[in-house]
Design a protein around this motif. Structure first.
Motif, PDB file in Angstrom:
ATOM      1  N   PRO A 331       2.489 -31.659  14.579  1.00  0.00           N
ATOM      2  CA  PRO A 331       2.500 -30.275  14.370  1.00  0.00           C
ATOM      3  C   PRO A 331       2.552 -29.302  13.117  1.00  0.00           C
ATOM      4  O   PRO A 331       3.405 -30.434  12.488  1.00  0.00           O
ATOM      5  N   HIS A 332       2.529 -28.413  12.948  1.00  0.00           N
ATOM      6  CA  HIS A 332       2.617 -27.203  11.984  1.00  0.00           C
ATOM      7  C   HIS A 332       3.409 -26.233  12.071  1.00  0.00           C
ATOM      8  O   HIS A 332       3.810 -26.223  12.737  1.00  0.00           O
ATOM      9  N   GLU A 333       3.615 -25.597  10.860  1.00  0.00           N
ATOM     10  CA  GLU A 333       5.111 -24.741  11.255  1.00  0.00           C
ATOM     11  C   GLU A 333       4.641 -23.249   9.981  1.00  0.00           C
ATOM     12  O   GLU A 333       4.268 -23.465   9.023  1.00  0.00           O
ATOM     13  N   LEU A 334       4.688 -22.216  10.415  1.00  0.00           N
ATOM     14  CA  LEU A 334       4.229 -21.046   9.601  1.00  0.00           C
ATOM     15  C   LEU A 334       5.488 -20.613   8.875  1.00  0.00           C
ATOM     16  O   LEU A 334       6.360 -20.323   9.803  1.00  0.00           O
ATOM     17  N   VAL A 335       5.318 -20.624   7.970  1.00  0.00           N
ATOM     18  CA  VAL A 335       6.170 -20.166   7.186  1.00  0.00           C
ATOM     19  C   VAL A 335       6.320 -18.564   6.106  1.00  0.00           C
ATOM     20  O   VAL A 335       5.963 -18.699   5.682  1.00  0.00           O
ATOM     21  N   VAL A 336       7.060 -17.509   6.429  1.00  0.00           N
ATOM     22  CA  VAL A 336       7.262 -16.294   5.832  1.00  0.00           C
ATOM     23  C   VAL A 336       7.892 -15.695   5.516  1.00  0.00           C
ATOM     24  O   VAL A 336       9.311 -15.895   5.074  1.00  0.00           O
ATOM     25  N   ARG A 337       7.700 -15.779   3.852  1.00  0.00           N
ATOM     26  CA  ARG A 337       8.050 -15.243   3.061  1.00  0.00           C
ATOM     27  C   ARG A 337       7.714 -13.405   2.339  1.00  0.00           C
ATOM     28  O   ARG A 337       7.011 -13.022   2.688  1.00  0.00           O
ATOM     29  N   ASP A 338       7.810 -13.586   1.180  1.00  0.00           N
ATOM     30  CA  ASP A 338       8.212 -12.032   0.750  1.00  0.00           C
ATOM     31  C   ASP A 338       6.697 -12.006   0.054  1.00  0.00           C
ATOM     32  O   ASP A 338       7.056 -10.570  -0.438  1.00  0.00           O
ATOM     33  N   SER A 339       5.791 -12.819   0.511  1.00  0.00           N
ATOM     34  CA  SER A 339       4.541 -12.136  -1.170  1.00  0.00           C
ATOM     35  C   SER A 339       3.645 -11.593   0.461  1.00  0.00           C
ATOM     36  O   SER A 339       2.916 -11.166  -0.286  1.00  0.00           O
ATOM     37  N   THR A 340       4.214 -11.207   1.692  1.00  0.00           N
ATOM     38  CA  THR A 340       3.370 -10.811   3.022  1.00  0.00           C
ATOM     39  C   THR A 340       4.033  -9.991   3.242  1.00  0.00           C
ATOM     40  O   THR A 340       6.442  -9.659   3.318  1.00  0.00           O
ATOM     41  N   ALA A 341       4.194  -8.481   3.700  1.00  0.00           N
ATOM     42  CA  ALA A 341       4.626  -6.764   4.553  1.00  0.00           C
ATOM     43  C   ALA A 341       3.404  -6.267   5.150  1.00  0.00           C
ATOM     44  O   ALA A 341       2.374  -6.394   5.001  1.00  0.00           O
ATOM     45  N   VAL A 342       4.357  -4.815   5.932  1.00  0.00           N
ATOM     46  CA  VAL A 342       3.628  -4.313   6.232  1.00  0.00           C
ATOM     47  C   VAL A 342       3.320  -3.792   5.322  1.00  0.00           C
ATOM     48  O   VAL A 342       3.250  -2.641   4.436  1.00  0.00           O
ATOM     49  N   LEU A 343       1.246  -2.941   5.858  1.00  0.00           N
ATOM     50  CA  LEU A 343       1.160  -2.367   4.805  1.00  0.00           C
ATOM     51  C   LEU A 343       1.510  -1.166   4.557  1.00  0.00           C
ATOM     52  O   LEU A 343       1.691  -0.628   4.942  1.00  0.00           O
ATOM     53  N   GLY A 344       1.266  -0.713   2.679  1.00  0.00           N
ATOM     54  CA  GLY A 344       2.072   0.157   2.700  1.00  0.00           C
ATOM     55  C   GLY A 344       3.292   0.054   2.249  1.00  0.00           C
ATOM     56  O   GLY A 344       3.730   1.014   1.445  1.00  0.00           O
ATOM     57  N   ALA A 345       3.884  -0.789   2.779  1.00  0.00           N
ATOM     58  CA  ALA A 345       5.152  -0.837   2.420  1.00  0.00           C
ATOM     59  C   ALA A 345       5.552  -1.476   0.310  1.00  0.00           C
ATOM     60  O   ALA A 345       4.911  -2.081   0.027  1.00  0.00           O
ATOM     61  N   LYS A 346       6.050  -0.649  -0.064  1.00  0.00           N
ATOM     62  CA  LYS A 346       6.680  -0.943  -1.216  1.00  0.00           C
ATOM     63  C   LYS A 346       7.320  -2.528  -2.039  1.00  0.00           C
ATOM     64  O   LYS A 346       7.627  -2.565  -2.726  1.00  0.00           O
ATOM     65  N   ALA A 347       8.359  -2.227  -0.736  1.00  0.00           N
ATOM     66  CA  ALA A 347       9.177  -3.830  -0.957  1.00  0.00           C
ATOM     67  C   ALA A 347       8.823  -4.390   0.889  1.00  0.00           C
ATOM     68  O   ALA A 347       8.985  -3.986   1.743  1.00  0.00           O
TER      69      ALA A 347
END
Length: 355
Positions: A331-347
């Motif tokens: 199995p693999h795992e999706l690791v969500v960090r700060d390099s992705t965000a909602v489109l248009g979000a500034k942070a």
């Protein structure tokens, strides 16, 4: 006073109250020894600080206690992850790992493998991409009756066990994540052409776009080779276009880090102006700023599983692979960090899950 003589296997057998043969079976991790007896022998081994001679173990068991790891990969992070897992598992099992780099396109590749096997007499070989799919390598090992385990091969070989993860599904998942954040102009940087993982991750990307009825824009598809420099070059191509992407999925972390560096040089905010996702979850992915959203590939576990498959492999001249062939999908795992965000979000919001 002369230094004390080192303990011998006879000393261990006498102190443990068992035969020399039983001590040998415990040290060679052979089955058929009662757990209490095994623990008692290992305790005496530790108390006496007994160290068996490798040559004696080899002669007694018909083994070299060497496992070979063959690689040809521009991504040092992937190789390092596999090597670390294999080294630790070999150490736990009383084996030694020998690591060799071979050029996948070398004209004398089969001869190099044959010479290596003749010199080392390994108990087995672990092959990483693309060597695991090279017919010259597989043929040379088959002719020398050397068992081998393939990591992430293009297809399950009937003659060899394999260990891999589901690259297609993992790439589809991380593309789906970007789509769920509102991105539709999602670029992909493909990996090396000679590696099947590149094709599978591209397939996952395409599957996600199709599932969400997002038309493929070929201008958002750039060829890479799994290196940092390829990520930088691809990023400059993508980000200099009039309609640049709002998100980039790089087929490994090395290229994703190259995209991050290029974006910062161009004065773009990540993830405000551009979301970036990678693949592998290398140590650097969690240490850069912003830390990288990625797929955690179980490199350590795959390497350990490969060693375990080899340890049980037959070593007679009539068998080229373990009697019970196995093909493991880990199995693999999706690791969500700060390099992705909602489109248009500034942070980016702080990730709930990080490595």
């Amino acid at each position: 006073m002369p230094p004390p003589k080192p303990a011998t296997i006879i000393d261990v057998a006498r102190e443990a109250g068992v035969s020399i043969k039983t001590v040998s079976r415990v040290l060679n991790q052979e089955p058929g020894v009662h757990s209490e007896t095994r623990e008692a022998v290992l305790k005496v081994v530790a108390d006496l600080k007994y160290r068996p001679k490798q040559s004696a173990r080899s002669l007694a068991g018909g083994r070299s206690f060497l496992i070979g790891l063959l690689y040809y990969d521009p991504s040092a992070a992937f190789v390092g992850g596999v090597q670390q897992g294999a080294t630790l598992r070999c150490r736990e099992a009383g084996y030694h790992l020998v690591v060799e780099s071979l050029h996948n396109d070398a004209p004398d590749l089969a001869m190099q493998v044959d010479r290596m096997v003749s010199a080392l007499r390994p108990d087995g070989m672990i092959l990483t991409p693309p060597l695991c799919d090279n017919p010259q390598v597989l043929s040379a090992l088959r002719e020398s009756h050397t068992p081998c385990v393939l990591i992430s091969p293009a297809a399950d070989e009937p003659d060899h066990p394999s260990v891999r993860m589901d690259d297609v599904h993992a790439a589809e998942e991380i593309t789906n994540l970007l789509i769920s954040l509102g991105h539709t102009r999602i670029a992909i940087i493909k990996g090396a052409k000679d590696q099947v993982a590149s094709k599978r991750r591209y397939q996952g990307y395409l599957a996600a776009l199709k599932a969400h009825r997002i038309a493929l824009d070929k201008d958002l598809v750039v060829q890479g080779d799994f290196t940092f420099d390829a990520g930088v070059e691809a990023a400059y191509q993508l980000l200099s276009r009039r309609q640049r992407p709002t998100a980039v999925f790089a087929s490994n972390d090395d290229m994703a880090l190259g995209v991050l560096a290029a974006a910062q040089r161009l004065g773009l905010s990540v993830p405000g102006d551009l979301s970036i996702a990678g693949f592998d979850d290398t140590p650097a992915a969690a240490r850069v700023w912003p830390p990288l959203t990625t797929v955690r590939q179980p490199m350590d576990d795959m390497a350990r599983a490969a060693v375990d498959l080899l340890i049980g492999a037959p070593r007679d001249a009539d068998a080229a692979a373990p009697a019970k062939l196995k093909h493991h999908v880990l199995p693999h795992e999706l690791v969500v960090r700060d390099s992705t965000a909602v489109l248009g979000a500034k942070a980016a919001p702080r990730a709930k899950k990080s490595g």
